[in-house]
Design a protein around this motif. Structure first.
Motif, mmCIF file in Angstrom:
data_model
loop_
_atom_site.group_PDB
_atom_site.id
_atom_site.type_symbol
_atom_site.label_atom_id
_atom_site.label_comp_id
_atom_site.label_asym_id
_atom_site.label_seq_id
_atom_site.Cartn_x
_atom_site.Cartn_y
_atom_site.Cartn_z
ATOM 1 N N UNK A 236 32.539 32.796 23.968
ATOM 2 C CA UNK A 236 33.709 32.955 24.558
ATOM 3 C C UNK A 236 33.805 31.823 25.593
ATOM 4 N N UNK A 237 32.578 30.380 25.502
ATOM 5 C CA UNK A 237 33.225 29.546 25.739
ATOM 6 C C UNK A 237 33.626 29.060 25.145
ATOM 7 N N UNK A 238 33.590 28.962 23.594
ATOM 8 C CA UNK A 238 34.348 28.099 22.460
ATOM 9 C C UNK A 238 35.819 28.329 22.984
ATOM 10 N N UNK A 239 36.144 30.082 23.223
ATOM 11 C CA UNK A 239 37.785 30.449 23.261
ATOM 12 C C UNK A 239 38.126 30.260 24.591
ATOM 13 N N UNK A 240 37.457 29.452 25.406
ATOM 14 C CA UNK A 240 38.113 28.918 26.495
ATOM 15 C C UNK A 240 38.965 27.531 25.871
ATOM 16 N N UNK A 241 37.520 26.613 25.615
ATOM 17 C CA UNK A 241 38.134 25.145 25.720
ATOM 18 C C UNK A 241 39.382 25.233 23.883
ATOM 19 N N UNK A 242 39.500 26.706 23.132
ATOM 20 C CA UNK A 242 40.449 26.408 22.574
ATOM 21 C C UNK A 242 41.623 26.988 22.249
ATOM 22 N N UNK A 243 41.732 27.562 23.659
ATOM 23 C CA UNK A 243 43.062 28.254 23.974
ATOM 24 C C UNK A 243 44.343 27.740 23.814
ATOM 25 N N UNK A 244 44.962 27.990 22.844
ATOM 26 C CA UNK A 244 46.704 27.118 22.560
ATOM 27 C C UNK A 244 46.290 25.651 22.287
ATOM 28 N N UNK A 245 45.071 25.780 21.138
ATOM 29 C CA UNK A 245 44.474 24.628 20.268
ATOM 30 C C UNK A 245 43.939 24.990 18.708
ATOM 31 N N UNK A 246 44.433 23.881 18.060
ATOM 32 C CA UNK A 246 43.779 24.851 16.330
ATOM 33 C C UNK A 246 43.025 24.624 16.513
ATOM 34 N N UNK A 247 41.812 25.071 15.753
ATOM 35 C CA UNK A 247 40.354 24.508 15.135
ATOM 36 C C UNK A 247 39.951 24.570 13.815
ATOM 37 N N UNK A 248 41.391 23.985 13.121
ATOM 38 C CA UNK A 248 41.944 23.864 11.970
ATOM 39 C C UNK A 248 41.876 22.075 11.699
ATOM 40 N N UNK A 249 40.684 22.009 10.717
ATOM 41 C CA UNK A 249 40.044 20.586 10.389
ATOM 42 C C UNK A 249 38.693 20.010 10.763
ATOM 43 N N UNK A 250 38.622 20.944 12.102
ATOM 44 C CA UNK A 250 36.618 20.796 12.756
ATOM 45 C C UNK A 250 35.471 21.321 12.369
ATOM 46 N N UNK A 251 34.706 21.076 12.412
ATOM 47 C CA UNK A 251 33.621 20.484 11.380
ATOM 48 C C UNK A 251 32.592 20.539 12.490
ATOM 49 N N UNK A 252 31.225 21.295 12.195
ATOM 50 C CA UNK A 252 29.859 21.276 12.936
ATOM 51 C C UNK A 252 28.935 20.286 12.388
ATOM 52 N N UNK A 253 28.377 19.355 12.530
ATOM 53 C CA UNK A 253 27.153 18.773 12.650
ATOM 54 C C UNK A 253 26.305 19.380 11.798
ATOM 55 N N UNK A 254 25.265 18.665 11.357
ATOM 56 C CA UNK A 254 24.451 19.895 10.495
ATOM 57 C C UNK A 254 23.001 20.498 11.846
ATOM 58 N N UNK A 255 23.091 19.596 12.403
ATOM 59 C CA UNK A 255 21.991 19.053 13.963
ATOM 60 C C UNK A 255 22.837 19.628 15.163
ATOM 61 N N UNK A 256 23.749 20.392 15.353
ATOM 62 C CA UNK A 256 24.224 20.522 16.264
ATOM 63 C C UNK A 256 23.649 21.276 16.606
ATOM 64 N N UNK A 257 23.237 21.790 18.557
ATOM 65 C CA UNK A 257 22.955 22.618 19.116
ATOM 66 C C UNK A 257 23.543 24.262 19.294
ATOM 67 N N UNK A 258 22.606 24.928 19.071
ATOM 68 C CA UNK A 258 23.377 26.590 18.701
ATOM 69 C C UNK A 258 22.000 26.898 19.083
#
Length: 258
Positions: A236-258
């Motif tokens: 839900x938060x991701x959809x808010x922040x990436x609205x009208x923006x491309x997700x292409x090229x974005x990569x998660x760090x291995x130790x990202x907090x999820x």
């Protein structure tokens, strides 16, 4: 004075103005595959094998920022994550140490003056005896790169130059509890026996750097009352922040907090 200072802090936290990447300069981004060794994470991004907080062989003068990289493109992505707090954090008690560290990792230029100016205004206001709002030991802005945990390598030549965008979480001062938000910091790194910051998006006279970017990267407030915490990044938060923006090229760090 306090209103002006508050406006400056907001600019430091979220003001980023970017334009489209020149097609010829866009670096190809790895997709999840057996060849790259990356798989899709819970939010659908490929997950890298590199970690935030790693990659360096020693520590900067502030005692926490890793430095001493091997010059690879992976190490550029690590350096960008590790350098992000230097471009985001505002602590009234430790600003001088942060400034010293940033200067030691910077290639001098107009970008550095523009980056330092808002912080200096805040420090000067404090020195003049103004009462500035802060939280938890002098913090006005406190980043948590793992909370965002994403990066996009716009371009990279090992041991030469790299442009990396880092999506981070943070807390900012508000009238009550600290306010959580997410943002993007974009920096150009140049190899000088280590990765050094040679440019960064500041929101002022950024036309040269921003013309090399695909888009501005997600940034802004959460649009909810402050809770004193950065919420876990979810769909839900991701959809808010990436609205009208491309997700292409974005990569998660291995130790990202999820």
């Amino acid at each position: 004075m306090l209103i002006a200072i508050a406006a400056v802090v907001v600019i430091v936290a979220v003001a980023v103005v970017l334009i489209n990447l020149r097609p010829a300069e866009q670096a190809a981004q790895p997709e999840p595959s057996a060849e790259t060794g990356m798989v899709a994470g819970t939010l659908g991004f490929p997950v890298s094998k590199i970690n935030i907080g790693e990659g360096g062989t020693k520590t900067a003068a502030d005692g926490r920022t890793p430095i001493g990289y091997n010059g690879s493109c992976d190490s550029a992505a690590q350096a960008a994550a590790n350098y992000t707090p230097l471009l985001v954090d505002v602590n009234l008690e430790t600003w001088e140490t942060q400034k010293e560290t940033l200067n030691s990792l910077a290639v001098p230029g107009p970008w550095l003056e523009q980056t330092l100016l808002p912080f200096s205004v805040i420090a000067d206001a404090k020195a003049q005896g103004n009462q500035l709002k802060s939280f938890a030991g002098g913090w006005m802005e406190q980043s948590n790169v793992k909370a965002g945990g994403l990066y996009r390598t716009v371009s990279c030549e090992p041991k030469k130059t790299a442009v990396v965008q880092v999506f981070f979480g943070a807390l900012g001062v508000s009238d009550s509890l600290p306010q959580g938000y997410f943002g993007t910091r974009t920096m150009e790194l140049t190899w000088k026996e280590d990765w050094k910051i040679s440019n960064a998006v500041t929101g002022v006279n950024d036309s040269d750097l921003v013309s090399r970017l695909k888009d501005k990267g997600p940034t802004g407030g959460l649009g909810v009352p402050p809770t004193g915490k950065i919420p876990p990044l979810d769909e839900q938060i991701l959809a808010r922040y990436f609205e009208d923006l491309s997700k292409e090229g974005w990569v998660e760090y291995a130790n990202a907090t999820r």
